[in-house]
Design a protein around this motif. Structure first.
Motif, PDB file in Angstrom:
ATOM      1  N   ILE A   4       0.828  -1.212   0.000  1.00 60.33           N
ATOM      2  CA  ILE A   4       0.000   0.000   0.000  1.00 60.33           C
ATOM      3  C   ILE A   4       0.863   1.262   0.000  1.00 60.33           C
ATOM      4  O   ILE A   4       1.807   1.379   0.778  1.00 60.33           O
ATOM      5  N   ASN A   6       0.887   4.642   1.155  1.00 62.44           N
ATOM      6  CA  ASN A   6       0.115   5.444   2.115  1.00 62.44           C
ATOM      7  C   ASN A   6      -0.184   6.847   1.616  1.00 62.44           C
ATOM      8  O   ASN A   6      -1.262   7.384   1.831  1.00 62.44           O
ATOM      9  N   SER A   9      -3.230   6.834  -0.503  1.00 65.06           N
ATOM     10  CA  SER A   9      -4.393   6.155   0.071  1.00 65.06           C
ATOM     11  C   SER A   9      -5.014   7.021   1.144  1.00 65.06           C
ATOM     12  O   SER A   9      -4.370   7.912   1.691  1.00 65.06           O
ATOM     13  N   SER A 150     -12.481   4.629   3.340  1.00 64.64           N
ATOM     14  CA  SER A 150     -11.123   4.713   2.777  1.00 64.64           C
ATOM     15  C   SER A 150     -10.957   3.900   1.497  1.00 64.64           C
ATOM     16  O   SER A 150     -11.686   2.934   1.259  1.00 64.64           O
ATOM     17  N   GLU A 152      -7.568   2.156  -0.461  1.00 62.63           N
ATOM     18  CA  GLU A 152      -6.121   1.907  -0.394  1.00 62.63           C
ATOM     19  C   GLU A 152      -5.587   1.705  -1.802  1.00 62.63           C
ATOM     20  O   GLU A 152      -6.210   1.007  -2.617  1.00 62.63           O
TER      21      GLU A 152
END
Lengths: 212, 467
Positions: A4, A6, A9, A150, A152
């Motif tokens: 991921i 960050n 995301s 959210s 990701e």
């Protein structure tokens, strides 16, 4: 393996519209600035406020449109924007990307993008990402203004994770590299200096009227 | 050798190098610069401590911010301090790097996309860029002309190249004679109505067919100008005798032996007869009536004999409802029943001498309708203005009740004082009917110069063929 990113995301805002043009993203009166920063308070100015905005104005004195999602306190820290087809059409103003970036948006997801806007995103470290209509629709349908959700992004493997869904997305390697490593595009092109000079020399011989 | 489109040929002729990622460095022949999208690019150059690669490729002029009155006062005529700073910043950059410049006081000043062709700075076979999406205009000369962002402006200044991916090829063929008083503006609006504002995304559009061949250079510029409204970064028409006649004698165009030499190259600039296009559309000129937009996207357009449509007839119903709410229009309203507050004749789409002649011909001996609060004519350049005055066109406009202004982008985007008031409705010869484009909560209907002139007389839209 899931990796991921960050930075790209986080929580997202939905703007369920097609043909969102750069005049809406940042209206003309704010283009008079000679800087690349300071546009965030005026992102979507015409929709975000109920009065007409002027450059250098204190936003605290303005009438806020409480119904507009960008003013919902649950979403003011969002770094992802999801919208419909032909996002960023119209004017080439890079100020539109600077305004999104200033607000904190790092990823723009849409069904499709206008060409110039798409390019401008990557020049400023923003990820512009296309999903299929059915995938975008799924995000729109489940979006709830009362709770932030959210998304990701795995930039390396080009997968977007939303709830139980995994959506693959296309992205060329160079753009990916730029986002991950922050490549200096002009510096990279200047490595071609010899080739540009030699091209120019031959080109001038063939087209002398183009040189004064 | 495989056959090529005109776009393929221009791409190949300017291809400097292939980069690892599949993009290319494309050599740029002409770089047009204005005050709004350049200051940050020049700052970038200074941060890198580098100079522009090729100064003689650059021409700069202020156009977006400039007032269209009190031109004699020069910079002092700009009352808005932020606008003034932007124009001043351009002047400082021009001075620092010794760039070609048409200042506010220069009769050659005007909208970048008008002055390039007018000065012979735009030529067939060129690559042309500008930090402005309507750079597609210059494709009318058989040039590859693209609007770019500010980071790309900096890149071209630094390297004389643009990083680009090759686009796909689209051809739009139109055959036949246009109906009376139907113009290139109606053609481009009709095309956008047919293929949509994203129809050309990822493509270069080549316009072809007898209708296009019969257009003047002004008409071809109008057509290519709005390629971007169809989603295409560039649009083009193959150069022909009309092109060469237009260019000959222009100040920056080649002359004498150089012109003949250039001509030898220019006549080869056309798509091979068996070239393959990725997408192709064909229309007949008889399909094209005078066009009027009724929404907030250029694709929300109809012929003058039609009505404002029902949002439920479209797939994105909500977008159409929002648009009609913004425009203050009800579905089912006849376009000819829409009354107007302002008229704007100008912009990089329609501010050239031919546009002013057509509008003046319709206005001659007529007056503005009583409900028209203001009507502006903003010539595209100081030289267009001068030419119009030599032909007496200004008197026709002034007698009709129009305000006769100095050159600039003006109310196309309202960065200067020329703007609509809230909820005012304008018949405009510009290119975008986006929300707030011509002024906060202003309502824009895009039309041709002829249709704008007819609307000025009637106070509402009318089929210009009935005047």
């Amino acid at each position: 393996m899931k990796q991921i990113s960050n930075e790209f995301s986080g929580t997202f805002i939905c703007l369920d519209k097609s043909n969102v043009d750069t005049d809406q993203i940042i209206p003309k009166q704010f283009l008079k600035s000679i800087k690349k920063t300071g546009f965030g308070d005026n992102l979507f100015d015409g929709w975000r406020y109920l009065d007409e905005g002027t450059i250098d104005q204190e936003t605290s004195s303005r009438m806020v449109n409480k119904d507009f999602i960008f003013n919902n306190k649950l979403f003011t820290d969002s770094n992802i924007l999801v919208s419909g087809e032909n996002f960023g059409c119209g004017s080439s103003r890079e100020h539109a990307v600077w305004a999104l970036k200033d607000f904190g948006i790092k990823t723009v997801i849409a069904e499709s993008f206008a060409d110039i806007f798409y390019n401008n995103c990557f020049k400023n470290g923003l990820l512009a990402l296309c999903l299929k209509k059915s995938e975008i629709s799924k995000i729109f349908e489940n979006f709830n203004e009362n709770s932030a959700q959210s998304i990701e992004i795995d930039l390396i493997n080009q997968v977007l994770y939303y709830g139980d869904s995994e959506f693959k997305f296309e992205l060329d390697d160079y753009k990916k590299k730029c986002l991950l490593e922050g490549l200096d595009e002009i510096g990279a092109s200047l490595k071609f200096t010899d080739q540009i000079k030699s091209f120019e020399k031959n080109y001038q011989i063939k087209n002398p009227w183009l040189f004064k | 050798m495989s056959s090529k489109t005109l776009y393929d040929k221009l791409w190949d002729a300017h291809h400097v190098a292939k980069r690892d990622d599949g993009s290319s460095l494309i050599y740029i022949d002409r770089h047009l610069i204005h005050e709004v999208t350049s200051p940050q690019a020049f700052d970038g150059l200074r941060e890198r401590k580098i100079e522009p690669w090729r100064v003689d490729s650059i021409i700069a002029t202020p156009d977006h911010n400039v007032p269209t009155e009190n031109r004699a006062k020069g910079l002092k005529g700009i009352s808005d301090s932020t606008s003034k700073l932007q124009v001043l910043t351009l002047e400082e950059n021009v001075k620092k790097y010794d760039l070609n410049f048409f200042s506010l006081g220069d009769e050659r000043q005007g909208i970048v996309h008008v002055i390039g062709p007018e000065q012979g700075l735009t030529l067939p076979g060129m690559t042309v860029v500008c930090g402005d999406s309507h750079t597609s205009t210059h494709g009318a000369f058989g040039a590859l002309a693209m609007g770019i962002g500010t980071s790309e402006v900096e890149h071209v200044l630094a390297t004389q190249c643009l990083i680009a991916y090759k686009q796909k090829n689209m051809r739009i063929n139109i055959e036949g004679d246009l109906l009376e008083r139907v113009s290139a503006k109606d053609v481009t609006m009709f095309i956008i109505g047919q293929i949509g504002t994203a129809g050309g995304t990822g493509f270069n559009i080549e316009y072809a067919g007898s209708t296009i061949e019969n257009l003047s250079m002004e008409g071809r510029m109008t057509l290519c100008n709005m390629s971007i409204e169809a989603g295409a970064r560039s649009g083009m028409v193959a150069p022909d005798q009309t092109t060469f006649d237009y260019i000959k004698g222009k100040p920056f165009a080649p002359s004498g032996d150089q012109f003949d030499k250039a001509l030898d190259t220019w006549i080869s600039l056309k798509s091979d007869s068996d070239a393959v296009f990725d997408n192709e559309f064909s229309f007949s000129s008889e399909q094209i009536l005078p066009q009027v937009t009724w929404g907030t996207s250029p694709e929300m357009v109809s012929s003058i004999d039609e009505k404002v449509p029902e949002p439920r007839d479209f797939k994105n119903k909500e977008n159409y409802e929002d648009a009609l709410n913004y425009m203050g229009l009800k579905p089912g309203t006849k376009l000819t029943d829409i009354s107007l507050d302002q008229i704007f004749i100008g912009s990089c789409t329609n501010s050239r001498i031919e546009d002013l002649r057509i509008a003046a011909e319709i206005l001659k001996g007529n007056k503005l309708a009583k409900n028209i609060k203001r009507a502006l004519v903003v010539p595209g350049s100081g030289l267009v203005k001068k030419q119009a005055e030599e032909e007496g066109l200004h008197e026709i406009f002034i007698d009709a009740g129009f305000s006769w202004r100095d050159a600039g982008c003006s109310m196309c985007l309202g960065m200067n004082p020329d703007q609509l008031n809230q909820e005012e409705r304008c018949a405009s010869t510009s290119n975008r009917n986006f929300e707030g484009r011509q002024g906060y909560k202003g309502r824009t209907h895009l039309v041709s110069p002829a249709m704008a002139a007819a609307a000025a007389i009637e106070g509402r839209f009318i089929d210009v063929r009935e005047i």
